[in-house]
Design a protein around this motif. Structure first.
Motif, PDB file in Angstrom:
ATOM      1  N   GLY A 155       0.888  -1.338  -0.005  1.00 57.77           N
ATOM      2  CA  GLY A 155      -0.076   0.064   0.141  1.00 57.77           C
ATOM      3  C   GLY A 155       0.800   1.175   0.002  1.00 57.77           C
ATOM      4  O   GLY A 155       1.911   1.312   0.550  1.00 57.77           O
ATOM      5  N   THR A 156       0.362   2.183  -0.678  1.00 55.90           N
ATOM      6  CA  THR A 156       0.868   3.491  -0.678  1.00 55.90           C
ATOM      7  C   THR A 156      -0.009   4.634  -0.098  1.00 55.90           C
ATOM      8  O   THR A 156      -1.137   4.608  -0.508  1.00 55.90           O
ATOM      9  N   ASP A 157       0.653   5.529   0.775  1.00 56.85           N
ATOM     10  CA  ASP A 157      -0.390   6.514   1.434  1.00 56.85           C
ATOM     11  C   ASP A 157       0.411   7.935   0.930  1.00 56.85           C
ATOM     12  O   ASP A 157       1.185   8.273   1.228  1.00 56.85           O
ATOM     13  N   SER A 158      -0.558   8.615   0.259  1.00 57.72           N
ATOM     14  CA  SER A 158      -0.135   9.873  -0.379  1.00 57.72           C
ATOM     15  C   SER A 158      -1.285  11.085  -0.031  1.00 57.72           C
ATOM     16  O   SER A 158      -1.219  12.288  -0.336  1.00 57.72           O
ATOM     17  N   ILE A 159      -1.863  10.784   1.015  1.00 62.07           N
ATOM     18  CA  ILE A 159      -2.862  11.827   1.640  1.00 62.07           C
ATOM     19  C   ILE A 159      -2.301  12.349   2.894  1.00 62.07           C
ATOM     20  O   ILE A 159      -2.184  11.475   3.967  1.00 62.07           O
ATOM     21  N   PRO A 160      -2.304  13.743   2.961  1.00 60.56           N
ATOM     22  CA  PRO A 160      -1.700  14.219   4.084  1.00 60.56           C
ATOM     23  C   PRO A 160      -2.486  14.193   5.323  1.00 60.56           C
ATOM     24  O   PRO A 160      -3.760  14.241   5.181  1.00 60.56           O
ATOM     25  N   PRO A 161      -2.256  14.359   6.541  1.00 56.80           N
ATOM     26  CA  PRO A 161      -3.120  14.518   7.694  1.00 56.80           C
ATOM     27  C   PRO A 161      -3.889  15.787   7.526  1.00 56.80           C
ATOM     28  O   PRO A 161      -3.545  16.768   6.772  1.00 56.80           O
ATOM     29  N   THR A 162      -4.966  15.887   8.366  1.00 55.69           N
ATOM     30  CA  THR A 162      -5.833  17.170   8.386  1.00 55.69           C
ATOM     31  C   THR A 162      -4.520  18.349   9.133  1.00 55.69           C
ATOM     32  O   THR A 162      -3.989  17.886   9.970  1.00 55.69           O
ATOM     33  N   VAL A 163      -4.922  19.439   9.020  1.00 55.34           N
ATOM     34  CA  VAL A 163      -4.283  20.769   9.729  1.00 55.34           C
ATOM     35  C   VAL A 163      -4.584  20.693  11.076  1.00 55.34           C
ATOM     36  O   VAL A 163      -5.722  20.334  11.473  1.00 55.34           O
ATOM     37  N   PRO A 164      -3.546  20.755  11.859  1.00 53.96           N
ATOM     38  CA  PRO A 164      -3.739  20.880  13.333  1.00 53.96           C
ATOM     39  C   PRO A 164      -4.559  21.899  13.818  1.00 53.96           C
ATOM     40  O   PRO A 164      -4.938  22.861  13.029  1.00 53.96           O
ATOM     41  N   GLY A 165      -5.459  21.770  15.021  1.00 51.90           N
ATOM     42  CA  GLY A 165      -6.331  22.559  15.381  1.00 51.90           C
ATOM     43  C   GLY A 165      -5.708  23.865  16.001  1.00 51.90           C
ATOM     44  O   GLY A 165      -4.495  23.721  16.042  1.00 51.90           O
ATOM     45  N   THR A 166      -6.428  24.956  16.471  1.00 48.56           N
ATOM     46  CA  THR A 166      -5.960  26.278  16.568  1.00 48.56           C
ATOM     47  C   THR A 166      -4.836  26.106  17.899  1.00 48.56           C
ATOM     48  O   THR A 166      -4.918  25.483  18.620  1.00 48.56           O
ATOM     49  N   LEU A 167      -3.701  26.748  17.204  1.00 48.05           N
ATOM     50  CA  LEU A 167      -2.379  26.898  18.003  1.00 48.05           C
ATOM     51  C   LEU A 167      -2.477  28.170  18.770  1.00 48.05           C
ATOM     52  O   LEU A 167      -2.923  29.094  18.440  1.00 48.05           O
ATOM     53  N   SER A 168      -2.180  28.070  20.143  1.00 45.43           N
ATOM     54  CA  SER A 168      -2.030  29.059  21.224  1.00 45.43           C
ATOM     55  C   SER A 168      -0.935  29.091  22.029  1.00 45.43           C
ATOM     56  O   SER A 168      -0.404  28.025  21.909  1.00 45.43           O
ATOM     57  N   HIS A 169      -0.561  29.942  22.793  1.00 40.20           N
ATOM     58  CA  HIS A 169       0.578  29.964  23.662  1.00 40.20           C
ATOM     59  C   HIS A 169       0.330  30.734  25.058  1.00 40.20           C
ATOM     60  O   HIS A 169      -0.730  31.507  25.078  1.00 40.20           O
ATOM     61  N   SER A 170       1.064  30.356  25.721  1.00 42.25           N
ATOM     62  CA  SER A 170       1.147  30.962  27.121  1.00 42.25           C
ATOM     63  C   SER A 170       2.520  31.514  27.788  1.00 42.25           C
ATOM     64  O   SER A 170       3.481  30.588  27.220  1.00 42.25           O
ATOM     65  N   THR A 171       2.736  32.346  28.373  1.00 36.54           N
ATOM     66  CA  THR A 171       4.394  32.421  28.812  1.00 36.54           C
ATOM     67  C   THR A 171       4.306  32.816  30.297  1.00 36.54           C
ATOM     68  O   THR A 171       3.763  33.016  31.100  1.00 36.54           O
ATOM     69  N   SER A 172       5.595  32.277  30.705  1.00 36.61           N
ATOM     70  CA  SER A 172       5.962  32.173  32.136  1.00 36.61           C
ATOM     71  C   SER A 172       7.230  32.350  32.211  1.00 36.61           C
ATOM     72  O   SER A 172       8.231  31.294  31.896  1.00 36.61           O
ATOM     73  N   ASN A 229      10.826  32.739  31.172  1.00 35.80           N
ATOM     74  CA  ASN A 229      11.588  32.567  29.923  1.00 35.80           C
ATOM     75  C   ASN A 229      10.617  31.608  29.074  1.00 35.80           C
ATOM     76  O   ASN A 229      11.120  31.017  27.824  1.00 35.80           O
ATOM     77  N   THR A 230       9.930  30.660  29.592  1.00 35.85           N
ATOM     78  CA  THR A 230       9.042  29.660  28.960  1.00 35.85           C
ATOM     79  C   THR A 230       7.999  29.817  28.341  1.00 35.85           C
ATOM     80  O   THR A 230       6.943  30.682  28.742  1.00 35.85           O
ATOM     81  N   ILE A 231       7.953  29.397  27.211  1.00 38.21           N
ATOM     82  CA  ILE A 231       6.701  29.615  26.070  1.00 38.21           C
ATOM     83  C   ILE A 231       5.931  28.344  25.845  1.00 38.21           C
ATOM     84  O   ILE A 231       6.714  27.394  25.366  1.00 38.21           O
ATOM     85  N   THR A 232       4.845  28.101  26.195  1.00 39.20           N
ATOM     86  CA  THR A 232       3.848  26.795  26.341  1.00 39.20           C
ATOM     87  C   THR A 232       3.126  26.924  25.105  1.00 39.20           C
ATOM     88  O   THR A 232       2.080  27.701  25.200  1.00 39.20           O
ATOM     89  N   LEU A 233       3.299  26.023  24.168  1.00 38.08           N
ATOM     90  CA  LEU A 233       2.352  26.051  22.973  1.00 38.08           C
ATOM     91  C   LEU A 233       1.481  24.820  23.022  1.00 38.08           C
ATOM     92  O   LEU A 233       1.704  23.777  23.571  1.00 38.08           O
ATOM     93  N   THR A 234       0.016  24.970  22.658  1.00 39.05           N
ATOM     94  CA  THR A 234      -0.923  23.844  22.751  1.00 39.05           C
ATOM     95  C   THR A 234      -1.885  24.138  21.411  1.00 39.05           C
ATOM     96  O   THR A 234      -1.909  24.985  20.711  1.00 39.05           O
ATOM     97  N   TRP A 235      -2.360  22.812  20.797  1.00 40.77           N
ATOM     98  CA  TRP A 235      -2.931  22.724  19.372  1.00 40.77           C
ATOM     99  C   TRP A 235      -3.957  21.719  19.565  1.00 40.77           C
ATOM    100  O   TRP A 235      -3.873  20.672  20.459  1.00 40.77           O
ATOM    101  N   GLY A 236      -4.649  21.778  18.628  1.00 44.99           N
ATOM    102  CA  GLY A 236      -5.899  20.505  18.520  1.00 44.99           C
ATOM    103  C   GLY A 236      -5.036  19.453  17.557  1.00 44.99           C
ATOM    104  O   GLY A 236      -4.407  19.590  16.910  1.00 44.99           O
ATOM    105  N   ALA A 237      -5.905  18.249  17.801  1.00 45.89           N
ATOM    106  CA  ALA A 237      -5.579  17.088  17.117  1.00 45.89           C
ATOM    107  C   ALA A 237      -5.729  17.161  15.632  1.00 45.89           C
ATOM    108  O   ALA A 237      -6.858  17.636  15.381  1.00 45.89           O
ATOM    109  N   SER A 238      -4.689  16.210  14.967  1.00 47.01           N
ATOM    110  CA  SER A 238      -5.145  16.243  13.461  1.00 47.01           C
ATOM    111  C   SER A 238      -5.682  14.739  13.377  1.00 47.01           C
ATOM    112  O   SER A 238      -5.572  13.982  14.308  1.00 47.01           O
ATOM    113  N   THR A 239      -6.252  14.600  12.128  1.00 46.40           N
ATOM    114  CA  THR A 239      -6.804  12.892  11.726  1.00 46.40           C
ATOM    115  C   THR A 239      -5.807  12.854  10.625  1.00 46.40           C
ATOM    116  O   THR A 239      -5.552  13.649   9.514  1.00 46.40           O
TER     117      THR A 239
END
Length: 536
Positions: free
Chosen positions: A398-415, A417-427
């Protein structure tokens, strides 16, 4: 519309098979069933299991759909009986009966028509048609008023002939596991239904074997009990075959059969795929009326006279081509031995399981997702039921040429020097599965992650940085970039020279190094006191 149920069909009582009263046995029993699609546990095997309570159901909301029986060879048929579970509500299914010799090209045996399934009539439909010779019997369904799918609990097929009418067992030698009193096994082949064999009591399993004298092609046995004075009973039994009289295998798997004096003269007909064997054994494991095996006649039918035990040659080199979801197999023709029963066709196996049988064509097309890895081999079969060895195996990777979906909304928080990123899951729907995520800072890849949905970066509070995330599958396909999130850095406070332009005074000055030079905004001029020593 056909709504009546013919009195000649096989009934089902408590999940046990009851013999057919007229027109011959149900030719579909024990044969290979298949379908266009299935829904969950409602598989094609339910079509001919003899149990009207189990059923096949196709994928929903996707007409047309079909279900079919492979009779194993070209057979004269003139009737099908279609059933639904007895407790289901009334519905109409629009369908046609179709036939094929090769399992590929089908033609209508009956025109498409709405048929009413009504529980008041046993929820069964009988369709009669002029006798036709076919191997594959297909029910092609295009509509159902009760549910958006094809549905059948039993697909029964009846024919004009069932092979030879000569009882190959009559007068042949018999052996047995044992018998009670005078009821020896020879009574089961004496042509007299009033005499019978009875095994040793209270000692299941028990068996009776008929020696046909030579390897013979058979496809049906008829088992009888006396009619006068005998009550209805069930016996659980299997039909077995052997070429040497010592090693037996099932020809028809163990099932519970009902012997009813009011149905088919207290007889049961067991049909199966044509096989070549010398010894035919009835192996009995239960009897609801007496603790022994009981049979008054064992009749054996088939083409007979067949001594073909030689399989066809192995098919020639198997190869394949692939185009999208279609995989086309091609192989070299097999030959059957001189004077044999003749080449009947080929059985095709996918990932080790039989998926289709064809006639003497040497090509077949399968449909599989492009991401699926599948392997195939082919076996030839002759009209005596002999099968060749396996061909070579071919594998479509088998060959897979289909990319995953775009990740969900990316956001950040800061404390700090630390920048924490979070995003929604792809399928991922391409088949290789979601592998993880790539994290980018200011357009450059900084991290390759698994399927986690967070990441921490360390940057000075004064730095302004932007981030993006892409999903990645097992085949290496990358999704498009998700949204950008930016952390804006902080700046030091601005300094203002409050002395510039103000009046300057001093205790004294030398030459031109006067006090006004100290606030003229020029670094190249300066004030120097009179009493000081000049430094350069």
């Amino acid at each position: 519309m056909a709504t009546a149920v013919a009195a000649a069909v096989i009934a089902t009582v408590g999940g046990t098979a009851v013999a057919h009263a007229a027109g011959g046995p149900n030719l579909a029993l024990g044969k290979t069933a298949s379908a266009s699609t299935t829904n969950g546990q409602n598989a094609a095997g339910n079509l001919n299991d003899g149990n009207a309570g189990s059923y096949w159901e196709s994928t929903n909301n996707a007409f047309p759909q079909w279900a079919q029986i492979d009779l194993g060879g070209s057979t004269g048929v003139d009737q099908v009986v279609l059933k639904l579970p007895p407790g289901w509500g009334t519905r109409t299914q629009t369908l046609a009966v179709q036939g094929s010799q090769d399992g590929v090209s089908f033609a209508n045996v009956t025109a498409p028509q709405g048929h009413v399934f009504n529980p008041a009539g046993g929820n069964a439909v009988t369709i009669d048609f002029p006798a036709t010779s076919t191997r594959f019997v297909r029910i092609h369904i295009t509509a159902n008023t009760g549910w958006p799918a094809g549905q059948l609990s039993e697909l029964e097929v009846y024919g004009t002939t069932t092979g030879s009418t000569t009882n190959l067992a009559q007068g042949r030698p018999t052996t047995e596991s044992g018998h009670a009193d005078v009821y020896a096994s020879s009574r089961a082949v004496d042509g007299n239904q009033s005499t019978y064999w009875e095994s040793t009591n209270h000692a299941f399993p028990q068996w009776l074997t008929v020696d046909l004298g030579t390897a013979t092609a058979i496809d049906r046995v008829v088992l009888k009990l006396p009619t006068a004075g005998w009550a209805t009973r069930t016996q659980t039994l299997a039909v077995q075959g052997s070429t040497n009289g010592s090693t037996f295998t099932d020809v028809a798997a163990s099932r519970t059969y009902t012997f009813d004096p009011a149905v088919a003269g207290n007889s049961v007909t067991v049909t199966f795929n044509r096989t070549t064997t010398r010894y035919v054994r009835i192996n009995i494991t239960a009897n609801s009326a007496w603790p022994a095996g009981q049979l008054s006649e064992v009749e054996i039918y088939g083409p007979g006279g067949g001594t073909d035990t030689t399989p066809p040659s192995v098919p020639g080199t198997l190869s394949y081509t692939a185009s999208g979801t279609t995989i086309t197999l091609n192989w070299g023709a097999s030959t059957d031995n001189a004077g044999g029963s003749g080449l009947a066709g080929y059985d095709i196996y996918r990932n080790g399981a039989l998926v289709h049988s064809v006639g003497t064509v040497t090509t077949w097309a399968d449909t599989q997702p492009v991401a699926a890895t599948v392997s195939y081999y082919v076996r030839a079969r002759d009209n005596a039921g002999n099968r060749s060895g396996n061909s070579n195996t071919v594998t479509r990777t088998g060959t897979d040429s289909i990319p995953p979906t775009v990740p969900g909304t990316l956001s950040h928080s800061t404390s700090g020097n630390t920048i924490t990123l979070t995003w929604g899951a792809s399928t991922d729907t391409g088949g290789s599965g979601l592998a993880g995520y790539n994290v980018y800072r200011d357009g450059n890849l900084i991290a390759t992650l698994g399927t986690v949905l967070t990441y921490q970066d360390s940057q000075p509070p004064t730095a302004t940085v932007s981030y993006q995330v892409r999903a990645r599958d097992g085949a290496g396909n990358l999704s498009a970039f998700g949204n950008t999130t930016t952390r804006t850095g902080s700046q030091p406070p601005t300094c203002v020279n409050v002395a510039q332009g103000k009046t300057m005074t001093a205790s004294g000055s030398t030459f031109t190094f006067t006090p006004d030079k100290a606030n003229d905004g020029q670094l190249g001029t300066y004030w120097e006191g009179a009493a000081a020593t000049r430094r350069t």
